[in-house]
Write a protein that holds these residues in place. Structure first.
Motif, PDB file in Angstrom:
ATOM      1  N   LYS A   7       0.838  -1.204   0.000  1.00 33.79           N
ATOM      2  CA  LYS A   7       0.000   0.000   0.000  1.00 33.79           C
ATOM      3  C   LYS A   7       0.870   1.249   0.000  1.00 33.79           C
ATOM      4  O   LYS A   7       1.912   1.288   0.663  1.00 33.79           O
ATOM      5  CB  LYS A   7      -0.888   0.051   1.246  1.00 33.79           C
ATOM      6  N   GLU A  81      -3.678   1.552   9.373  1.00 32.19           N
ATOM      7  CA  GLU A  81      -3.954   0.807   8.146  1.00 32.19           C
ATOM      8  C   GLU A  81      -5.340   0.188   8.284  1.00 32.19           C
ATOM      9  O   GLU A  81      -5.747  -0.209   9.376  1.00 32.19           O
ATOM     10  CB  GLU A  81      -2.907  -0.290   7.928  1.00 32.19           C
ATOM     11  N   ASP A  84      -9.598  -3.201   4.720  1.00 30.42           N
ATOM     12  CA  ASP A  84     -10.479  -2.974   3.575  1.00 30.42           C
ATOM     13  C   ASP A  84     -10.004  -1.724   2.836  1.00 30.42           C
ATOM     14  O   ASP A  84     -10.190  -0.610   3.326  1.00 30.42           O
ATOM     15  CB  ASP A  84     -11.922  -2.795   4.050  1.00 30.42           C
ATOM     16  N   PRO A  85      -9.384  -1.885   1.665  1.00 31.08           N
ATOM     17  CA  PRO A  85      -8.887  -0.705   0.950  1.00 31.08           C
ATOM     18  C   PRO A  85     -10.001   0.235   0.495  1.00 31.08           C
ATOM     19  O   PRO A  85      -9.738   1.380   0.139  1.00 31.08           O
ATOM     20  CB  PRO A  85      -8.126  -1.289  -0.238  1.00 31.08           C
ATOM     21  N   GLY A  86     -11.245  -0.219   0.554  1.00 23.99           N
ATOM     22  CA  GLY A  86     -12.369   0.652   0.235  1.00 23.99           C
ATOM     23  C   GLY A  86     -12.586   1.723   1.290  1.00 23.99           C
ATOM     24  O   GLY A  86     -13.163   2.768   1.020  1.00 23.99           O
ATOM     25  N   PRO A  89      -7.401   3.528   1.228  1.00 22.90           N
ATOM     26  CA  PRO A  89      -6.550   2.722   0.345  1.00 22.90           C
ATOM     27  C   PRO A  89      -5.044   2.848   0.604  1.00 22.90           C
ATOM     28  O   PRO A  89      -4.252   2.270  -0.105  1.00 22.90           O
ATOM     29  CB  PRO A  89      -6.889   3.266  -1.041  1.00 22.90           C
ATOM     30  N   HIS A  90      -4.662   3.618   1.637  1.00 22.20           N
ATOM     31  CA  HIS A  90      -3.247   3.819   1.921  1.00 22.20           C
ATOM     32  C   HIS A  90      -2.996   3.672   3.420  1.00 22.20           C
ATOM     33  O   HIS A  90      -3.936   3.615   4.206  1.00 22.20           O
ATOM     34  CB  HIS A  90      -2.801   5.214   1.445  1.00 22.20           C
TER      35      HIS A  90
END
Length: 179
Positions: A7, A81, A84-86, A89-90
């Motif tokens: 990420k 962090e 779930d990148p939704g 996303p970083h």
């Protein structure tokens, strides 16, 4: 260990304001974290901006309070962090400074409503869950370094926290956090 070491990282910096046994928190009125009290008046570090410069700028933008470079000291470094990148996303890398002095009175902005709280009466039920794990120690002068992996907006699935005395000369950086 990061959940997803690939990420991208986004660097943020901010300032905590304390006096006597109280802390100035900011109710987030819009954007990520709306409806939660924030422990630090922070935002993204812009291109060609120092961590300290970003922290000072964000404090003034969000509260109207003015501090000089000589008026802030490092207080911590936290990485957030989300699995779930939704959601995010970083990896959020937050550099926290504490103000020793400031000029002005806090004012409400379109993004933040500042309010003083006694450190003994922190509204943890209306803050990000990780704050209960480290914030009081940080406000009492310990320097904090941590990593929190959220599986959703309410649940921490992994955490790592280290404290050191404020007199420690170690500068917290992402590379010094072992995972």
């Amino acid at each position: 260990m990061y959940f997803d070491p690939e990420k991208p990282r986004v660097v943020y910096a901010g300032v905590q304001i304390t006096r006597d046994n109280s802390v100035l928190l900011g109710m987030k009125l819009r954007g990520f974290g709306t409806g939660l009290w924030q422990h630090t008046f922070a935002g993204k570090v812009e291109k060609n901006e120092s961590l300290e410069g970003a922290a000072i700028r964000e404090l003034e933008e969000e509260t109207g309070l003015v501090v000089g470079l000589q008026d802030i000291v490092p207080a911590g470094y936290i990485e957030y962090e989300f699995s779930d990148p939704g959601l995010v996303p970083h990896i959020m890398q937050i550099h926290i400074f504490r103000a020793l002095r400031w000029v002005g009175e806090p004012r409400c902005t379109s993004e933040i409503r500042p309010e003083w709280f006694n450190i003994q009466d922190m509204p943890f039920s209306h803050m990000w869950r990780d704050n209960a794990e480290w914030l009081v120690q940080c406000l009492r002068g310990e320097r904090v370094q941590g990593y929190f992996l959220y599986s959703d907006l309410q649940t921490i699935s992994t955490q790592q926290i280290q404290f050191s005395s404020a007199s420690s000369c170690q500068q917290f950086q992402s590379s010094s956090l072992t995972m």
